[in-house]
Design an enzyme around this catalytic site. Structure first.
Site, PDB file in Angstrom:
ATOM      1  N   LYS A   1      -8.145 -15.509  15.869  1.00 29.67           N
ATOM      2  CA  LYS A   1      -8.337 -15.081  14.488  1.00 29.67           C
ATOM      3  C   LYS A   1      -9.783 -14.701  14.182  1.00 29.67           C
ATOM      4  CE  LYS A   1      -4.459 -18.007  13.240  1.00 29.67           C
ATOM      5  NZ  LYS A   1      -3.965 -19.207  12.546  1.00 29.67           N
TER       6      LYS A   1
ATOM      7  N   GLU B   1       0.837  -1.199   0.000  1.00 29.68           N
ATOM      8  CA  GLU B   1       0.000   0.000   0.000  1.00 29.68           C
ATOM      9  C   GLU B   1       0.872   1.250   0.000  1.00 29.68           C
ATOM     10  OE1 GLU B   1      -3.347   2.379   2.668  1.00 29.68           O
ATOM     11  OE2 GLU B   1      -2.848   0.302   3.145  1.00 29.68           O
TER      12      GLU B   1
ATOM     13  N   ASP C   1       1.863 -14.487  12.513  1.00 27.58           N
ATOM     14  CA  ASP C   1       0.729 -15.061  11.798  1.00 27.58           C
ATOM     15  C   ASP C   1      -0.151 -13.924  11.300  1.00 27.58           C
ATOM     16  OD1 ASP C   1      -1.519 -16.370  10.864  1.00 27.58           O
ATOM     17  OD2 ASP C   1      -1.565 -17.816  12.496  1.00 27.58           O
TER      18      ASP C   1
ATOM     19  N   HIS D   1      -2.260  10.337  -1.205  1.00 23.63           N
ATOM     20  CA  HIS D   1      -2.393   9.065  -1.917  1.00 23.63           C
ATOM     21  C   HIS D   1      -2.182   9.239  -3.412  1.00 23.63           C
ATOM     22  CE1 HIS D   1      -3.551   5.820   0.856  1.00 23.63           C
ATOM     23  NE2 HIS D   1      -3.940   6.801   1.644  1.00 23.63           N
TER      24      HIS D   1
END
Length: 564
Positions: free
Chosen positions: A374, A242, A450, A548
């Site tokens: 998760k 990104e 993870d 951006h």
């Protein structure tokens, strides 16, 4: 096991090995000048040498006994001497035949290569096709697999050999990945040239990180810093695709450093695992719940839990009932490991122990989602999971104006309306922040955590207040469930290990077990603090879209893309 890869010859040309093989069949051998095959000629001259030598020795011995001069020779002796000399010359020269042959062969090859090269017209080089500026990275040259690997690929494609057994059967992880990759290409008909195969240690992931690999994904890693946190100057690696994320977080680090730095505290540290068991009746489930939550039984449970681990220490058990199902949430410290495997083994020992007194207990699953791993869950937001961290800093007014290009009042107002009220309107669970998950994911990927645990690790509430008479800004992030480790899993891979080493938290801390993982958790929180500060400032100043467009939608790149 070494893997030999033969590259294909250039288009229109024969392989050098094939060319040499074709010429070898017509090459003139040194032994071709002999009237008989060389093995027969060798036998004749060897026999001649032995016979001539034996005859002359016998004749000379008779002359010595009869006092006859040795120089007096007859016709037969002359023939014997000639035979001896001739056979000796042949046998001595026989050992040089190989040398003579090699010289002749090399000379023939060079002459033939020169004649062929001069006789064939040289083709004009084909013009290189014009490529889009964004697609100029060429893939690797295609490979020609050895015949043995070709046979294995055919069997994998036909389903005779399971793909997942290649590493075990071949004993070569790189070779297994190459065979699996070629099998996939033939099955799907899809080329995956952009996915690298070489340059990775596949043995390091065997049985630990990833099964059935066919390559690896490249991600750019940026570094932000220095992040001045708890008196340390840290440079934080972030793996992301990104645009603007690294630059924005780096601006936040600059604002924090120019204001004296940030401080952090880990106020809770414990990983959880919650098995679920079913009983014949809810009453029996409640009996086990009372047993587990009774403080008098904690020491016994702790001893049983610790049988499977050196570093794991049971901290507590919290239960929940749903009908006749009992959910038991065990929490324990895990040292420098993230600790899921560690706590799972310890919990299994406790369940085996409990079955002795509760034989009617039916363990449905080692994880009943009361952990909760998760998944976004209120239990992690309230009770915490992994490391619970608060990180804070006071940003001076002049820094807010100079570096962040806004003012304190606008930041405080935007945070209330956006991060607090806006998230409440959305019904957010742990999402009272601007973009904490952006920073958490980038650091997780760079340091071998993870990535899926970003879900609960990104739960964060960002608080902004005006302090010192409204002149300065107090900013804090509270993150109750950062799940990180510095040993195990992906942390031992070369790239991820290097990123951990950059932070000074690589591996386990022998002197103070768990301190490396806690420091990593504070680094995550500190980077989130910087990222939150910068993004909220950009939104308050109206610079978000402009930033951006500069970093994530480059005009240069767009013009190149349009030209393709």
């Amino acid at each position: 096991m070494a893997v030999e890869v033969r590259r294909r010859a250039p288009h229109g040309g024969a392989r050098p090995a094939e060319g040499r093989g074709e010429r070898a069949g017509a090459r003139v051998q040194a032994g071709d000048a002999l009237p008989l095959p060389i093995r027969h000629t060798n036998l004749i001259f060897s026999a001649l040498f032995a016979a001539s030598l034996a005859y002359l020795m016998r004749r000379w011995r008779e002359k010595i006994r009869s006092s006859t001069p040795l120089h007096v020779v007859g016709l037969t002796e002359i023939f014997a001497i000639c035979g001896l000399v001739a056979s000796l010359i042949y046998l001595l020269s026989f050992f040089g035949i190989a040398f003579v042959q090699s010289v002749v062969s090399n000379s023939d090859d060079e002459d033939e290569d020169f004649l062929i090269a001069s006789a064939q017209p040289k083709p004009a080089p084909a013009p290189a096709p014009a490529q889009c500026a964004l697609l100029q990275s060429a893939g690797p040259a295609p490979e020609v697999m050895p015949e043995e690997d070709e046979e294995i690929v055919s069997q994998v494609v036909a389903g005779k050999i399971p793909s997942y057994v290649l590493e075990t059967k071949l004993g070569d992880c790189r070779r297994a990945a190459g065979i699996r990759r070629e099998s996939l290409r033939r099955i799907t008909g899809r080329e995956i040239n952009g996915l690298p195969l070489d340059g990775f240690d596949y043995a390091s992931i065997l049985g630990q990180c990833c099964e059935m690999p066919v390559g690896y994904v490249q991600l750019p890693v940026g570094v932000v810093g220095p992040l001045l946190l708890d008196g340390r100057r840290l440079y934080v690696p972030m793996a992301t695709t990104e645009g603007c994320l690294v630059a924005s977080t780096n601006r936040g680090c600059k604002a924090i450093a120019e204001s004296g730095g940030a401080s952090s505290v880990v106020f809770r540290d414990g990983m959880s695992r919650a098995p679920v068991a079913r009983f014949p009746t809810a009453r029996r489930a409640a009996e086990l719940m009372r047993f587990l939550e009774n403080p008098d039984n904690f020491d016994t449970l702790s001893v049983v839990f610790s049988r499977s681990t050196r570093f794991g220490r049971l901290q507590g058990v919290k239960c929940a009932l749903a009908g006749r199902n009992l959910y038991m949430r065990f929490t324990c410290s895990t040292g420098d490991a993230m600790g899921m495997n560690m706590i799972s083994k310890g919990v299994q020992h406790v369940l085996d122990y409990l079955e002795e007194d509760f034989p009617d207990m039916d363990v449905v699953s080692i994880s009943g989602n009361f952990c909760s791993d998760k998944k976004s869950a209120a239990v992690n937001w309230i009770e915490g999971r992994g490391k619970s961290v608060v990180c804070e800093a006071i940003i001076r007014e002049e820094v807010v104006q100079k570096v962040l290009k806004t003012n304190v009042q606008s930041l405080v107002e935007l945070n209330v309306i956006k991060n607090l009220a806006g998230s409440a309107v959305a019904g957010a669970l742990g999402g009272f922040n601007a973009h904490a998950s952006n920073i958490v994911s980038a650091i997780f990927i760079a340091t071998g955590q993870d990535p899926a645990q970003n879900v609960e690790s990104s739960q964060c509430i960002t608080m902004l207040e005006a302090v010192n008479g409204g002149r300065d800004l107090h900013i804090s992030v509270t993150m109750p469930s950062i799940e990180v480790g510095t040993v195990g899993g992906g942390t031992q891979l070369a790239s991820q290990s290097a990123c951990l080493d950059l932070l000074g938290v690589k591996g386990a801390n022998r002197e103070s077990p768990g301190s490396n993982a806690r420091l990593l958790a504070t680094v995550v929180a500190g980077a989130v603090l910087a990222g939150e500060l910068s993004l909220i400032s950009a939104q308050a100043a109206g610079h978000l879209v402009q930033s951006h467009m500069k970093y994530n939608r480059s005009r240069k790149d767009m013009s190149n893309a349009a030209a393709c």
